[in-house]
Design a protein around this motif. Structure first.
Motif, PDB file in Angstrom:
ATOM      1  N   LEU A  26      43.716  47.028  57.368  1.00  0.00           N
ATOM      2  CA  LEU A  26      43.445  46.479  58.698  1.00  0.00           C
ATOM      3  C   LEU A  26      41.957  46.488  59.012  1.00  0.00           C
ATOM      4  O   LEU A  26      41.444  45.561  59.658  1.00  0.00           O
ATOM      5  CB  LEU A  26      44.220  47.266  59.760  1.00  0.00           C
ATOM      6  N   GLU A  27      41.246  47.515  58.569  1.00  0.00           N
ATOM      7  CA  GLU A  27      39.800  47.557  58.812  1.00  0.00           C
ATOM      8  C   GLU A  27      39.076  46.453  58.050  1.00  0.00           C
ATOM      9  O   GLU A  27      38.114  45.865  58.548  1.00  0.00           O
ATOM     10  CB  GLU A  27      39.247  48.928  58.414  1.00  0.00           C
ATOM     11  N   ILE A  28      39.545  46.139  56.858  1.00  0.00           N
ATOM     12  CA  ILE A  28      38.885  45.115  56.034  1.00  0.00           C
ATOM     13  C   ILE A  28      39.226  43.707  56.509  1.00  0.00           C
ATOM     14  O   ILE A  28      38.363  42.825  56.571  1.00  0.00           O
ATOM     15  CB  ILE A  28      39.286  45.289  54.550  1.00  0.00           C
ATOM     16  N   TYR A  29      40.489  43.484  56.883  1.00  0.00           N
ATOM     17  CA  TYR A  29      40.957  42.119  57.089  1.00  0.00           C
ATOM     18  C   TYR A  29      41.088  41.691  58.556  1.00  0.00           C
ATOM     19  O   TYR A  29      41.327  40.513  58.823  1.00  0.00           O
ATOM     20  CB  TYR A  29      42.328  41.936  56.408  1.00  0.00           C
ATOM     21  N   SER A  30      40.938  42.600  59.506  1.00  0.00           N
ATOM     22  CA  SER A  30      41.186  42.251  60.906  1.00  0.00           C
ATOM     23  C   SER A  30      40.326  41.084  61.377  1.00  0.00           C
ATOM     24  O   SER A  30      40.825  40.107  61.946  1.00  0.00           O
ATOM     25  CB  SER A  30      40.950  43.470  61.806  1.00  0.00           C
ATOM     26  N   GLU A  31      39.020  41.179  61.154  1.00  0.00           N
ATOM     27  CA  GLU A  31      38.117  40.119  61.625  1.00  0.00           C
ATOM     28  C   GLU A  31      38.440  38.782  60.958  1.00  0.00           C
ATOM     29  O   GLU A  31      38.419  37.727  61.599  1.00  0.00           O
ATOM     30  CB  GLU A  31      36.664  40.511  61.349  1.00  0.00           C
ATOM     31  N   ASN A  32      38.753  38.819  59.652  1.00  0.00           N
ATOM     32  CA  ASN A  32      39.086  37.582  58.942  1.00  0.00           C
ATOM     33  C   ASN A  32      40.351  36.937  59.502  1.00  0.00           C
ATOM     34  O   ASN A  32      40.425  35.712  59.670  1.00  0.00           O
ATOM     35  CB  ASN A  32      39.272  37.859  57.449  1.00  0.00           C
ATOM     36  N   ILE A  33      41.352  37.765  59.798  1.00  0.00           N
ATOM     37  CA  ILE A  33      42.607  37.233  60.326  1.00  0.00           C
ATOM     38  C   ILE A  33      42.394  36.576  61.680  1.00  0.00           C
ATOM     39  O   ILE A  33      42.886  35.481  61.949  1.00  0.00           O
ATOM     40  CB  ILE A  33      43.653  38.373  60.426  1.00  0.00           C
ATOM     41  N   LEU A  34      41.635  37.247  62.541  1.00  0.00           N
ATOM     42  CA  LEU A  34      41.421  36.738  63.899  1.00  0.00           C
ATOM     43  C   LEU A  34      40.561  35.477  63.922  1.00  0.00           C
ATOM     44  O   LEU A  34      40.589  34.726  64.895  1.00  0.00           O
ATOM     45  CB  LEU A  34      40.783  37.819  64.770  1.00  0.00           C
ATOM     46  N   SER A  35      39.797  35.253  62.850  1.00  0.00           N
ATOM     47  CA  SER A  35      38.929  34.067  62.817  1.00  0.00           C
ATOM     48  C   SER A  35      39.619  32.834  62.233  1.00  0.00           C
ATOM     49  O   SER A  35      39.053  31.735  62.255  1.00  0.00           O
ATOM     50  CB  SER A  35      37.677  34.374  61.989  1.00  0.00           C
ATOM     51  N   LEU A  36      40.840  32.985  61.722  1.00  0.00           N
ATOM     52  CA  LEU A  36      41.538  31.852  61.114  1.00  0.00           C
ATOM     53  C   LEU A  36      41.969  30.836  62.165  1.00  0.00           C
ATOM     54  O   LEU A  36      42.409  31.195  63.264  1.00  0.00           O
ATOM     55  CB  LEU A  36      42.768  32.351  60.346  1.00  0.00           C
ATOM     56  N   TYR A  37      41.868  29.584  61.793  1.00  0.00           N
ATOM     57  CA  TYR A  37      42.223  28.502  62.729  1.00  0.00           C
ATOM     58  C   TYR A  37      43.704  28.540  63.092  1.00  0.00           C
ATOM     59  O   TYR A  37      44.096  28.239  64.226  1.00  0.00           O
ATOM     60  CB  TYR A  37      41.874  27.154  62.092  1.00  0.00           C
ATOM     61  N   VAL A  38      44.551  28.932  62.146  1.00  0.00           N
ATOM     62  CA  VAL A  38      45.990  28.891  62.356  1.00  0.00           C
ATOM     63  C   VAL A  38      46.454  29.809  63.488  1.00  0.00           C
ATOM     64  O   VAL A  38      47.518  29.586  64.071  1.00  0.00           O
ATOM     65  CB  VAL A  38      46.725  29.244  61.036  1.00  0.00           C
TER      66      VAL A  38
END
Length: 468
Positions: free
Chosen positions: A325-337
């Motif tokens: 969650l620490e690594i991927y949280s920002e990436n997930i929230l930035s996705l267009y979907v």
């Protein structure tokens, strides 16, 4: 597996509680190569029950992934994955090489050269008596220690490989389909018996300090040591009974301790260690979840659920989920979907009300956790019910007020009944993943990609599933 005969495939099915499929596999002459070539359509023709179809395909897929991991493991150690730069650290390299050694067993393990009298009994295809069984177990234990380079702590997979090799070479030792469990238990008990008197081995001492000693162990050990070998073997092989046995005493204690507000957690750990064999047997036999939880209520506690997962996989599930969650949280929230997803909209509204860094990080990790199914196009209702009633039968999270630091609630449900209360999204996600493994629950297809993504990171797969 590719070189297995039809008989070996059938033996493999029995050991995984798929014995009902044996007649059909014999009729269709499914050998190892044919087994690995099966696709969804072929499995549907071979197997009638949907549950058996799912289990069979999962076993085949896991073997293919394991084989793929073996072929790329050395390359992985030489070249770190860009997603995991920490893979070159000493700890992770040690983990990779340990897994590589374990995988090597599958292809390289060969049964030891048994003594002449044992060979004669095996050649006559006679079921050995207790003393002869002890001799077989002793040679297997010594041989495994050689393969382990002196270690006296095989893991579960290595026990399985050795017992499988024994039963494939001598199928008549599989007594009424229960031979696998009996031989595995006897082999594990033999290792315990060898480790018991050791006081100068660093690994043995470290593990004894880590896991402690069971109460009354010295008394039981001295009793066993004074008995003839055939009596010892009989005690080791006798399956655990829930009634009229020591296991019943441990289970009764666990049930009583669970009702207390102040619990003896050290003793709880010891009792859970003692009863793990009967618990895993119940789960592998598909006993109702209510019965398992009635006998082992501490599996409702997140700590014990994570501990059980670690005993099975040697992985700290909570620590892994925190890292993910620490690594991927920002990436997930930035996705267009997920931009216009109600969860994301709710997050953005709540972010404006807080300035504390810890609170903002907590909210983003919570949102990333809840958005995972939408990222992969899975059915979010099979993952978490946010401010709604739980409807799924499979493991699912119930989440209330996810972004309210003071009133948020997380709970894990299985079969529409609450299994555990959880502190935050990290613990909730770890409990969800652990529950599928601990209780051996097949993953629904409509949530498979999400769980596959998480598991590939938890188990450090060479090419982990990536975000779309």
């Amino acid at each position: 597996m590719e070189k297995w005969s039809v008989d070996q495939v059938c033996s493999w099915l029995r050991q995984r509680n798929l014995g009902e499929l044996v007649p059909k596999f014999r009729e269709e002459e499914v050998n190892g190569a044919a087994l690995l070539a099966l696709n969804d359509r072929m499995v549907q023709q071979l197997v009638k029950k949907i549950g058996h179809q799912a289990v069979l395909m999962d076993l085949i897929n896991k073997y293919q992934q394991q084989k793929s991991g073996l072929e790329t493991l050395v390359h992985c150690c030489e070249t770190a994955s860009p997603k995991f730069p920490e893979v070159t650290s000493g700890k992770n390299l040690k983990s990779f090489f340990a897994r590589y050694k374990t995988l090597q067993w599958t292809n390289s393990y060969i049964l030891p050269d048994f003594p002449y009298d044992v060979k004669c009994i095996l050649a006559e295809k006679k079921c050995p008596d207790h003393s002869m069984r002890i001799r077989i177990i002793e040679f297997l234990q010594a041989d495994m220690t050689k393969y382990l380079e002196g270690s006296l702590y095989p893991n579960s997979q290595q026990y399985n490989i050795v017992v499988n090799a024994l039963l494939q070479a001598y199928p008549f030792l599989d007594e009424d389909g229960n031979g696998f469990l009996l031989w595995k238990r006897a082999l594990k008990d033999r290792f315990k018996y060898v480790r018991r008197p050791i006081e100068d081995d660093e690994q043995v001492l470290r593990n004894k300090c880590k896991f402690g000693h069971r109460r009354g162990q010295t008394r039981r050990c001295s009793f066993a040591e004074n008995k003839p070998d055939d009596v010892q073997m009989q005690v080791q092989e006798e399956p655990a009974n829930l009634e009229g046995s020591a296991v019943d005493v441990h289970i009764k204690w666990l049930k009583q301790e669970y009702m207390k507000s102040q619990r003896n957690w050290e003793e709880v750990d010891n009792k859970m260690n003692v009863t793990i064999e009967i618990r895993r047997k119940m789960i592998s036999d598909k006993a109702p979840l209510k019965d398992i939880l009635r006998l082992f209520p501490f599996l409702r506690c997140p700590y014990q659920l994570f501990r059980e997962f670690q005993l099975l996989t040697h992985m700290d599930i909570y620590k892994k989920i925190v890292e993910i969650l620490e690594i991927y949280s920002e990436n997930i929230l930035s996705l267009y979907v997920v931009r216009n997803n109600p969860i994301n909209i709710m997050l953005q509204e709540n972010l404006k009300r807080h300035t504390e860094e810890d609170v903002l990080k907590y909210m983003k990790m919570t949102a990333a956790c809840l958005l995972l199914p939408d990222v992969f196009g899975d059915d979010s209702s099979l993952f978490a019910a946010v401010n709604e009633e739980v409807k799924a039968v499979t493991p699912v999270l119930e989440v209330k007020n996810p972004f309210n630091v003071n009133s948020c609630e997380f709970a894990l449900y299985v079969e529409r009944e609450e299994l555990a209360q959880l502190d935050d999204c990290t613990m909730a996600l770890a409990a969800l993943v652990a529950t599928f493994h601990v209780f051996d629950i097949p993953c629904p297809k409509r949530i498979y990609r999400t769980l596959n993504f998480l598991e590939s990171l938890v188990f450090e797969v060479r090419s982990p599933a990536s975000l779309p």
